[in-house]
Enzyme design. Structure first.
Site, PDB file in Angstrom:
ATOM      1  N   GLU A   1     -16.964  -3.915  -0.385  1.00  0.00           N
ATOM      2  CA  GLU A   1     -16.257  -3.176   0.450  1.00  0.00           C
ATOM      3  C   GLU A   1     -16.028  -1.729   0.957  1.00  0.00           C
ATOM      4  OE1 GLU A   1     -13.952  -3.411  -2.910  1.00  0.00           O
ATOM      5  OE2 GLU A   1     -11.780  -3.523  -2.237  1.00  0.00           O
TER       6      GLU A   1
ATOM      7  N   ASN B   1     -13.136   6.987  -2.006  1.00  0.00           N
ATOM      8  CA  ASN B   1     -12.927   6.075  -2.390  1.00  0.00           C
ATOM      9  C   ASN B   1     -11.737   6.973  -3.569  1.00  0.00           C
ATOM     10  OD1 ASN B   1     -10.570   4.536  -4.007  1.00  0.00           O
ATOM     11  ND2 ASN B   1     -12.623   2.786  -4.495  1.00  0.00           N
TER      12      ASN B   1
ATOM     13  N   ARG C   1     -11.366   4.427   2.171  1.00  0.00           N
ATOM     14  CA  ARG C   1      -9.934   3.487   1.867  1.00  0.00           C
ATOM     15  C   ARG C   1      -9.243   4.133   1.196  1.00  0.00           C
ATOM     16  NH1 ARG C   1      -9.410   0.862  -4.760  1.00  0.00           N
ATOM     17  NH2 ARG C   1      -8.638  -0.722  -3.418  1.00  0.00           N
TER      18      ARG C   1
ATOM     19  N   ARG D   1      -1.658  -6.319 -16.548  1.00  0.00           N
ATOM     20  CA  ARG D   1      -0.469  -6.026 -15.342  1.00  0.00           C
ATOM     21  C   ARG D   1       0.158  -7.726 -15.361  1.00  0.00           C
ATOM     22  NH1 ARG D   1      -3.019  -3.367  -9.540  1.00  0.00           N
ATOM     23  NH2 ARG D   1      -4.490  -3.164 -10.729  1.00  0.00           N
TER      24      ARG D   1
ATOM     25  N   HIS E   1      -6.343  -5.289  -1.291  1.00  0.00           N
ATOM     26  CA  HIS E   1      -8.189  -5.953  -1.900  1.00  0.00           C
ATOM     27  C   HIS E   1      -7.993  -7.052  -0.329  1.00  0.00           C
ATOM     28  CE1 HIS E   1      -6.887  -7.194  -6.052  1.00  0.00           C
ATOM     29  NE2 HIS E   1      -8.045  -5.894  -5.955  1.00  0.00           N
TER      30      HIS E   1
END
Ligand code: ADP
Length: 405
Positions: free
Chosen positions: A382, A7, A91, A241, A180
């Protein structure tokens, strides 16, 4: 198959080395501060202590060489030679509209990723750097890309189009993509296994609540809607955010505060959400501590955060025409008893009945036995999805290339 999962971020690389037959990570680690002074490699072999190596790590190629170095090392290694890494899975954040599933990386795929840089300027370039670095260091090892957007690609137009001129979608690919995806896919499939019903028969809302937060409506195993949109800024409020806004307020703030485009982007991405509202922290643990301390702005942050999740559960139950399960995952979803309790409060009308003792005990199913809607707490994985997809795609490719006798 032995698969290295990468990743790659702009200044960091997270990695895990999997045995996909055992579905087990043999080692994992992180290279941090790539291209900066004081770069560090943290490595942990399964069942072993973590070690740290400090070095001059100028770019992604050097970082991956360090990772291979430690994986091959006598004292902390997990392989005897590079060739034991049979495939590498990456990823990749943005697959645009091109990829509805994981793909074997070819020149053509790299070109598409490059075309998608405009859609994910912060994420796709380091993902591509990681792929190129592996190509240099392990030229014969197949690589697979697993996209954060892929699970949402089949959302219907009514869920992915914005109410702006259609030409802008055609011209600039402005639409809702969602992110996601690998996590929503993993936890929805795991939920179906735990509940013991085919996923085709289930309507599941998944809530991935980490530093970034998103939810998905998963009907019959397909994402039919999700809260993140064109970028990972839409939807829930997150650590830093803003989530959903009235778009006009951005123009208003820019004119009032004299902000440039970049500054406005920074305001919404880095100084909003939990940190912006509380003025305390983007970390939910610190927000919860401040709530206990009765700090008003932290209470607002907690309330807005949980209220948004509650609203989306209602919205997605309506979108799917029913609800069988709600899944909580990510650092907050897995660990915060308080967030789960607040989100599920007064939701009996929808068939959601939380069992307080089970929630506090962090049980996998924390709804009451007779709750129509099951509540689940499932740690996401993941990396395992990336490893399994990589192994599947590479095995299929190898079958195709077996010469006939
Ligand atoms: P990322 O999205 O970067 O992978 P994580 O999934 O690890 O992040 O989630 C980070 C968030 O999880 C932070 O807000 C952190 O405060 C929260 N978190 C971790 N442990 C707990 C806990 N015990 N209680 C509440 N929140 C927690």
């Amino acid at each position: 198959m032995k698969v290295l999962v990468l990743n790659c971020g702009s200044s960091s690389i997270k990695y895990q080395f999997f045995d996909t037959v055992e579905k087990k990570a043999l080692a994992k680690g992180l290279v941090d501060r790539i291209g900066m002074t004081g770069a560090v490699l943290t490595h942990k072999r399964f069942n072993d202590d973590e070690i740290k190596i400090v070095g001059e790590i100028l770019d992604h190629t050097v970082a991956i060489e360090y990772v291979l170095g430690v994986m091959l090392s006598k004292n902390h290694g997990v392989i005897d030679k590079k060739e034991e890494i049979e495939a590498v899975g990456h990823r990749v954040v943005h697959g645009g509209e091109s990829f509805s599933g994981s793909v074997l990386i070819s020149e053509e795929v790299i070109n598409v990723l490059q075309e998608n840089i405009e859609l994910a300027p912060l994420h796709n370039p380091p993902n591509i750097k990681g792929i190129m670095a592996v190509k240099r260091i392990l030229p014969d090892t197949p690589q697979v890309g697993v996209f954060d957007t892929a699970f949402h690609v089949k959302m219907p137009p009514k869920a992915f189009l914005y109410g702006i001129p259609y030409e802008l979608y055609k011209k600039y690919k402005i639409r809702r993509y969602g992110f996601h995806g690998t996590s929503h896919l993993f936890v929805s499939q795991t939920a179906a296994e735990i509940i013991g019903k085919p996923i085709e028969d289930l309507k599941i809302v998944t809530a991935h609540l980490g530093n970034g937060c998103s939810m998905a409506a998963v009907k019959s195993g397909q994402s039919i809607d999700t809260t993140m949109g064109f970028t990972p800024l839409e939807g829930l409020i997150m650590g830093t955010r803003s989530g959903d806004l009235d778009p006009s307020l951005i123009l208003y703030i820019m004119s009032k505060e004299g902000l440039s485009l970049n500054e406005a982007g920074t305001l919404l991405n880095k100084h909003s959400g939990l940190i912006g509202i509380s003025g305390e922290s983007s970390d939910m643990r610190e927000i919860l501590a401040a709530v206990k301390d009765n700090q008003r702005r932290a209470i607002y942050a907690f309330e807005i955060f949980t209220y948004k999740i509650k609203k989306y559960i209602g919205a997605y139950a309506a979108a799917m025409g029913g609800l069988d399960a709600v899944v909580f995952t990510g650092g907050i979803g897995e660990n915060s008893v308080e967030v789960r309790a607040e989100v599920c409060k007064e939701m009996e009308f929808l068939g959601i009945e939380l069992d307080e003792a089970k929630n506090e005990a962090k049980m996998e199913i924390f709804s009451k036995d007779n709750s129509k809607v099951k509540l689940l707490r499932i740690p996401t994985n993941e990396e395992l999805v990336i490893a399994m997809d990589t192994s599947k795609i590479v095995s299929e490719m190898q079958k195709e290339f077996v010469p006939a006798n």
